[in-house]
Design an enzyme around this catalytic site. Structure first.
Site, PDB file in Angstrom:
ATOM      1  N   ASN A  10       0.872  -1.181   0.000  1.00 13.03           N
ATOM      2  CA  ASN A  10       0.000   0.000   0.000  1.00 13.03           C
ATOM      3  C   ASN A  10       0.907   1.229   0.000  1.00 13.03           C
ATOM      4  OD1 ASN A  10      -1.785   2.070   0.467  1.00 13.03           O
ATOM      5  ND2 ASN A  10      -2.267   1.472   2.575  1.00 13.03           N
ATOM      6  N   LYS A  12       0.067   4.260  -0.309  1.00 11.85           N
ATOM      7  CA  LYS A  12      -0.575   5.465   0.252  1.00 11.85           C
ATOM      8  C   LYS A  12      -0.316   6.665  -0.669  1.00 11.85           C
ATOM      9  CE  LYS A  12       0.080   3.424   4.745  1.00 11.85           C
ATOM     10  NZ  LYS A  12      -0.022   3.567   6.175  1.00 11.85           N
ATOM     11  N   HIS A  93      -9.543   0.958   4.658  1.00 13.63           N
ATOM     12  CA  HIS A  93      -8.289   1.181   5.397  1.00 13.63           C
ATOM     13  C   HIS A  93      -8.563   2.136   6.563  1.00 13.63           C
ATOM     14  CE1 HIS A  93      -4.208   2.414   6.359  1.00 13.63           C
ATOM     15  NE2 HIS A  93      -3.791   1.327   5.703  1.00 13.63           N
ATOM     16  N   GLU A  95      -6.995   4.518   7.744  1.00 19.63           N
ATOM     17  CA  GLU A  95      -6.756   5.943   7.481  1.00 19.63           C
ATOM     18  C   GLU A  95      -7.966   6.574   6.793  1.00 19.63           C
ATOM     19  OE1 GLU A  95      -2.934   5.611   5.535  1.00 19.63           O
ATOM     20  OE2 GLU A  95      -2.057   4.948   7.422  1.00 19.63           O
ATOM     21  N   GLU A 164      -5.552  -5.211  10.459  1.00 21.77           N
ATOM     22  CA  GLU A 164      -4.549  -4.168  10.647  1.00 21.77           C
ATOM     23  C   GLU A 164      -4.830  -3.400  11.940  1.00 21.77           C
ATOM     24  OE1 GLU A 164      -2.516  -2.993   6.745  1.00 21.77           O
ATOM     25  OE2 GLU A 164      -4.238  -1.692   7.000  1.00 21.77           O
ATOM     26  N   GLY A 170       2.393   1.891  10.660  1.00 16.00           N
ATOM     27  CA  GLY A 170       3.384   2.955  10.523  1.00 16.00           C
ATOM     28  C   GLY A 170       4.128   3.288  11.812  1.00 16.00           C
ATOM     29  N   SER A 209       3.237  -2.623  10.335  1.00 17.38           N
ATOM     30  CA  SER A 209       4.682  -2.679  10.582  1.00 17.38           C
ATOM     31  C   SER A 209       5.302  -4.029  10.221  1.00 17.38           C
ATOM     32  CB  SER A 209       5.000  -2.296  12.034  1.00 17.38           C
ATOM     33  OG  SER A 209       4.631  -0.951  12.269  1.00 17.38           O
TER      34      SER A 209
HETATM   35  C1  PEP Z   1      -0.819   0.006   5.977  1.00 18.12           C
HETATM   36  O1  PEP Z   1      -0.892   1.199   5.832  1.00 18.12           O
HETATM   37  O2  PEP Z   1      -1.709  -0.715   5.503  1.00 18.12           O
HETATM   38  C2  PEP Z   1       0.317  -0.546   6.710  1.00 18.12           C
HETATM   39  C3  PEP Z   1       0.248  -1.785   7.106  1.00 18.12           C
HETATM   40  O3  PEP Z   1       1.375   0.298   6.929  1.00 18.12           O
HETATM   41  P1  PEP Z   1       2.808  -0.097   7.572  1.00 18.12           P
HETATM   42  O4  PEP Z   1       3.251  -1.395   6.965  1.00 18.12           O
HETATM   43  O5  PEP Z   1       3.700   1.056   7.214  1.00 18.12           O
HETATM   44  O6  PEP Z   1       2.580  -0.230   9.051  1.00 18.12           O
END
Ligand code: PEP
Length: 253
Positions: A10, A12, A93, A95, A164, A170, A209
């Site tokens: 992803n 973003k 997601h 976000e 998630e 992040g 992460s």
């Molecule tokens: C995400 O945004 O879906 C995500 C898992 O980000 P990260 O791997 O940076 O934690």
């Protein structure tokens, strides 16, 4: 049942034309790996160019509108994403759930619109830190799923759920193997309740992460059928070891 793993990146709101060289490098490096599918969910502006540059790689979007067309300034429909060459999209997601106040009902409508248009779907769910600390993570994610799972999924390989935890995205701090195992078992149960045996063939991805150093342990867990990767998907150097770990886990059965 061992499913082929899916490792989806992803990006973003990252990436301009110069970054297509990373897309090309990721495609080239992962082409020969068996039992793992790789997808990159890119900014809208890069989808068509990425599809042209690497026709063999699954290129996806990060969101889709639930309507077919109309007065929805700034949005893209599933048919538009297909027209640009996308083969899948993320929906729900955290976000978007947070910054755009997307409800479970909206996420469900987006998933249904995407599947109806022939796009694969990665549907995201996850709890906040406050909910995790209060002991309500499994119930919260299960409630999200009940309210946001599409009514039907067609081919289960075209539909994935990404667990998630919001506090892991992040932050560099992934969920523990025990917590991932417990949550993925609960997600599997909900999928089987919703879709019968097809629920056993829906891939459940972990996201939050994921990096080279924790991916081997995560992919070895039951009911972890892949990963949704944010920051570490932006470069072939960080992403490839994760894809290789998924391929090795799939090969080990
Ligand atoms: C995400 O945004 O879906 C995500 C898992 O980000 P990260 O791997 O940076 O934690």
């Amino acid at each position: 049942m061992a499913l082929n793993k899916l490792v989806a990146g992803n990006w973003k709101m990252h990436g301009v034309a110069a970054d297509l060289e990373q897309v090309e490098a990721i495609a080239a490096a992962s082409r020969s790996l068996a039992a793992v599918e790789v997808a990159l969910c890119l900014p809208l502006t890069l989808i068509e160019r990425a599809v042209r540059a690497v026709p063999g790689l699954a290129i996806g979007a990060q969101d889709v509108h639930f309507a077919e067309k109309g007065a929805h300034t700034g949005n893209a429909s599933a048919a538009m994403l297909r027209d640009a060459g996308a083969s899948l999209t993320i929906v729900g997601h955290s976000e978007r759930r947070q910054a755009h106040r997307e409800s479970d009902a909206e996420v469900k409508a987006k998933a249904e619109a995407a599947l109806a248009a022939g796009l694969g779907v990665i549907l995201c769910v996850g709890e906040s830190l406050a909910v995790r600390e209060a002991g309500g993570a499994v119930d919260t994610v299960d409630a999200q799923l009940q309210a946001s799972l599409p009514a039907g999924i067609g081919d289960p390989m075209d539909f994935s759920v990404a667990y998630e935890p919001i506090w892991a995205i992040g932050t560099g701090k992934a969920a523990s193997p025990d917590d991932i195992g417990e949550m993925h078992a609960a997600v599997r149960q909900r999928l089987v309740t919703a879709y019968g045996d097809a629920g056993n063939r829906v891939r459940i991805l972990y996201g939050g992460s994921v990096k080279a150093s924790n991916s081997v342990e995560i992919f070895a867990l039951a009911n972890v059928d892949g990963a949704l990767v944010g920051g570490a998907s932006l470069s072939v150097a960080d992403f490839l070891p994760i894809v290789e770990a998924a391929a090795a886990a799939a090969a080990a059965g």
